[in-house]
Design a protein around this motif. Structure first.
Motif, mmCIF file in Angstrom:
data_model
loop_
_atom_site.group_PDB
_atom_site.id
_atom_site.type_symbol
_atom_site.label_atom_id
_atom_site.label_comp_id
_atom_site.label_asym_id
_atom_site.label_seq_id
_atom_site.Cartn_x
_atom_site.Cartn_y
_atom_site.Cartn_z
ATOM 1 N N ARG A 196 -80.690 -29.386 15.004
ATOM 2 C CA ARG A 196 -82.020 -29.072 15.216
ATOM 3 C C ARG A 196 -82.328 -29.340 16.720
ATOM 4 O O ARG A 196 -82.838 -28.632 17.566
ATOM 5 C CB ARG A 196 -83.036 -30.107 14.594
ATOM 6 N N ARG A 197 -81.491 -30.452 17.113
ATOM 7 C CA ARG A 197 -81.676 -30.982 18.566
ATOM 8 C C ARG A 197 -81.075 -30.090 19.542
ATOM 9 O O ARG A 197 -81.652 -29.532 20.527
ATOM 10 C CB ARG A 197 -81.076 -32.394 18.838
ATOM 11 N N ILE A 198 -79.972 -29.494 19.141
ATOM 12 C CA ILE A 198 -79.246 -28.353 19.765
ATOM 13 C C ILE A 198 -80.134 -27.425 19.905
ATOM 14 O O ILE A 198 -80.197 -26.450 21.045
ATOM 15 C CB ILE A 198 -77.977 -28.122 19.163
ATOM 16 N N MET A 199 -80.596 -26.901 18.956
ATOM 17 C CA MET A 199 -81.602 -25.613 18.723
ATOM 18 C C MET A 199 -82.879 -25.714 19.692
ATOM 19 O O MET A 199 -83.230 -24.928 20.503
ATOM 20 C CB MET A 199 -81.923 -25.059 17.431
ATOM 21 N N ASP A 200 -83.095 -27.168 19.609
ATOM 22 C CA ASP A 200 -84.574 -27.413 20.617
ATOM 23 C C ASP A 200 -84.315 -27.244 21.938
ATOM 24 O O ASP A 200 -85.009 -26.934 22.695
ATOM 25 C CB ASP A 200 -85.024 -28.664 20.206
ATOM 26 N N MET A 201 -82.915 -27.560 22.297
ATOM 27 C CA MET A 201 -82.492 -27.233 24.089
ATOM 28 C C MET A 201 -82.541 -25.856 24.108
ATOM 29 O O MET A 201 -82.099 -25.534 25.140
ATOM 30 C CB MET A 201 -81.393 -27.869 24.152
ATOM 31 N N GLY A 202 -82.651 -24.878 23.290
ATOM 32 C CA GLY A 202 -82.481 -23.493 23.736
ATOM 33 C C GLY A 202 -81.178 -22.584 23.320
ATOM 34 O O GLY A 202 -80.991 -21.652 23.453
ATOM 35 N N ILE A 203 -80.242 -23.478 22.698
ATOM 36 C CA ILE A 203 -79.070 -22.833 22.305
ATOM 37 C C ILE A 203 -79.038 -22.161 20.913
ATOM 38 O O ILE A 203 -79.065 -23.077 19.913
ATOM 39 C CB ILE A 203 -77.777 -24.136 22.497
ATOM 40 N N THR A 204 -79.345 -21.180 20.837
ATOM 41 C CA THR A 204 -79.302 -20.552 19.483
ATOM 42 C C THR A 204 -78.303 -19.423 19.570
ATOM 43 O O THR A 204 -77.817 -18.980 20.538
ATOM 44 C CB THR A 204 -80.682 -19.959 19.304
ATOM 45 N N ARG A 205 -78.039 -18.705 18.361
ATOM 46 C CA ARG A 205 -77.253 -17.669 18.089
ATOM 47 C C ARG A 205 -77.636 -16.540 18.855
ATOM 48 O O ARG A 205 -78.683 -16.266 19.002
ATOM 49 C CB ARG A 205 -77.285 -17.582 16.650
ATOM 50 N N GLY A 206 -76.307 -16.081 19.552
ATOM 51 C CA GLY A 206 -76.695 -14.800 20.096
ATOM 52 C C GLY A 206 -77.329 -15.055 21.760
ATOM 53 O O GLY A 206 -77.306 -14.030 22.658
ATOM 54 N N ILE A 207 -77.380 -16.064 22.069
ATOM 55 C CA ILE A 207 -77.649 -16.385 23.628
ATOM 56 C C ILE A 207 -76.630 -16.677 24.391
ATOM 57 O O ILE A 207 -75.433 -17.077 23.806
ATOM 58 C CB ILE A 207 -78.921 -17.748 23.424
ATOM 59 N N SER A 208 -76.745 -16.266 25.643
ATOM 60 C CA SER A 208 -75.444 -16.269 26.440
ATOM 61 C C SER A 208 -75.605 -17.603 27.534
ATOM 62 O O SER A 208 -76.719 -17.933 27.860
ATOM 63 C CB SER A 208 -75.604 -15.114 27.804
ATOM 64 N N VAL A 209 -74.634 -18.216 27.707
ATOM 65 C CA VAL A 209 -74.537 -19.483 28.324
ATOM 66 C C VAL A 209 -73.231 -19.501 29.473
ATOM 67 O O VAL A 209 -72.365 -18.590 29.093
ATOM 68 C CB VAL A 209 -74.013 -20.885 27.149
ATOM 69 N N HIS A 210 -73.539 -20.182 30.544
ATOM 70 C CA HIS A 210 -72.740 -20.072 31.542
ATOM 71 C C HIS A 210 -72.065 -21.361 31.838
ATOM 72 O O HIS A 210 -73.105 -22.386 32.096
ATOM 73 C CB HIS A 210 -73.319 -19.440 32.738
ATOM 74 N N ILE A 211 -70.830 -21.838 31.828
ATOM 75 C CA ILE A 211 -70.587 -23.021 31.944
ATOM 76 C C ILE A 211 -70.334 -23.311 33.442
ATOM 77 O O ILE A 211 -69.605 -22.772 34.223
ATOM 78 C CB ILE A 211 -69.033 -23.234 31.423
ATOM 79 N N ARG A 212 -71.186 -24.340 33.912
ATOM 80 C CA ARG A 212 -71.376 -24.459 35.554
ATOM 81 C C ARG A 212 -70.309 -25.726 36.096
ATOM 82 O O ARG A 212 -69.700 -25.191 36.962
ATOM 83 C CB ARG A 212 -72.682 -25.085 35.825
ATOM 84 N N LYS A 213 -70.352 -26.682 35.488
ATOM 85 C CA LYS A 213 -69.437 -28.035 35.804
ATOM 86 C C LYS A 213 -68.950 -28.610 34.539
ATOM 87 O O LYS A 213 -69.679 -28.718 33.625
ATOM 88 C CB LYS A 213 -70.449 -28.898 36.726
ATOM 89 N N VAL A 214 -67.988 -29.330 34.968
ATOM 90 C CA VAL A 214 -67.475 -30.225 33.755
ATOM 91 C C VAL A 214 -67.226 -31.648 34.686
ATOM 92 O O VAL A 214 -66.895 -31.776 35.601
ATOM 93 C CB VAL A 214 -66.477 -29.840 33.019
ATOM 94 N N ALA A 215 -67.735 -32.600 34.198
ATOM 95 C CA ALA A 215 -67.396 -34.159 34.773
ATOM 96 C C ALA A 215 -66.041 -34.528 34.959
ATOM 97 O O ALA A 215 -65.347 -33.864 34.057
ATOM 98 C CB ALA A 215 -68.255 -35.123 34.022
ATOM 99 N N PRO A 216 -65.605 -35.222 35.589
ATOM 100 C CA PRO A 216 -64.053 -35.654 36.022
ATOM 101 C C PRO A 216 -63.464 -36.096 34.310
ATOM 102 O O PRO A 216 -62.331 -35.639 34.465
ATOM 103 C CB PRO A 216 -64.139 -36.474 37.218
ATOM 104 N N LEU A 217 -64.115 -36.662 33.861
ATOM 105 C CA LEU A 217 -63.638 -37.095 32.367
ATOM 106 C C LEU A 217 -64.018 -36.277 31.424
ATOM 107 O O LEU A 217 -63.604 -36.533 30.275
ATOM 108 C CB LEU A 217 -64.008 -38.686 32.051
ATOM 109 N N GLY A 218 -64.513 -35.050 31.575
ATOM 110 C CA GLY A 218 -64.736 -34.192 30.661
ATOM 111 C C GLY A 218 -66.160 -34.302 30.123
ATOM 112 O O GLY A 218 -66.441 -33.541 29.316
ATOM 113 N N ASP A 219 -66.804 -35.303 30.284
ATOM 114 C CA ASP A 219 -67.978 -35.718 29.488
ATOM 115 C C ASP A 219 -69.137 -36.084 30.400
ATOM 116 O O ASP A 219 -69.067 -37.039 31.094
ATOM 117 C CB ASP A 219 -67.902 -36.546 28.319
ATOM 118 N N PRO A 220 -70.291 -35.356 30.877
ATOM 119 C CA PRO A 220 -70.743 -34.264 29.951
ATOM 120 C C PRO A 220 -70.244 -32.717 30.664
ATOM 121 O O PRO A 220 -69.809 -32.902 31.704
ATOM 122 C CB PRO A 220 -72.507 -34.371 30.253
#
Length: 73
Positions: A26-50
């Protein structure tokens, strides 16, 4: 199955399915990440998180554990 965690910086992907259940999903969906939506990966932290992504016109940082629950193509 390819997840958002495996995507590289600069990739654009489409969400196929959200795994997990209950409040986490539910939290992931509330952030706007739903099926069919396009996401662009901008950055990854040096240790991979976040991981910083662009979704629905805004920037969002998500944990690796949450990115693992988002199946992409």
């Amino acid at each position: 199955m390819k997840t958002l965690r495996a995507a590289k910086v600069g990739d654009t992907a489409t969400v196929v399915k959200l795994h997990g259940e209950g409040a986490v999903k539910r939290r992931i969906m509330d952030m706007g990440i739903t099926r069919g939506i396009s996401v662009h990966i901008r950055k990854v932290a040096p240790l991979g998180d976040p991981i910083e992504i662009t979704v629905r016109g805004y920037e969002l940082s998500i944990r690796k554990a949450d990115a693992e629950m988002i199946e992409i193509e």
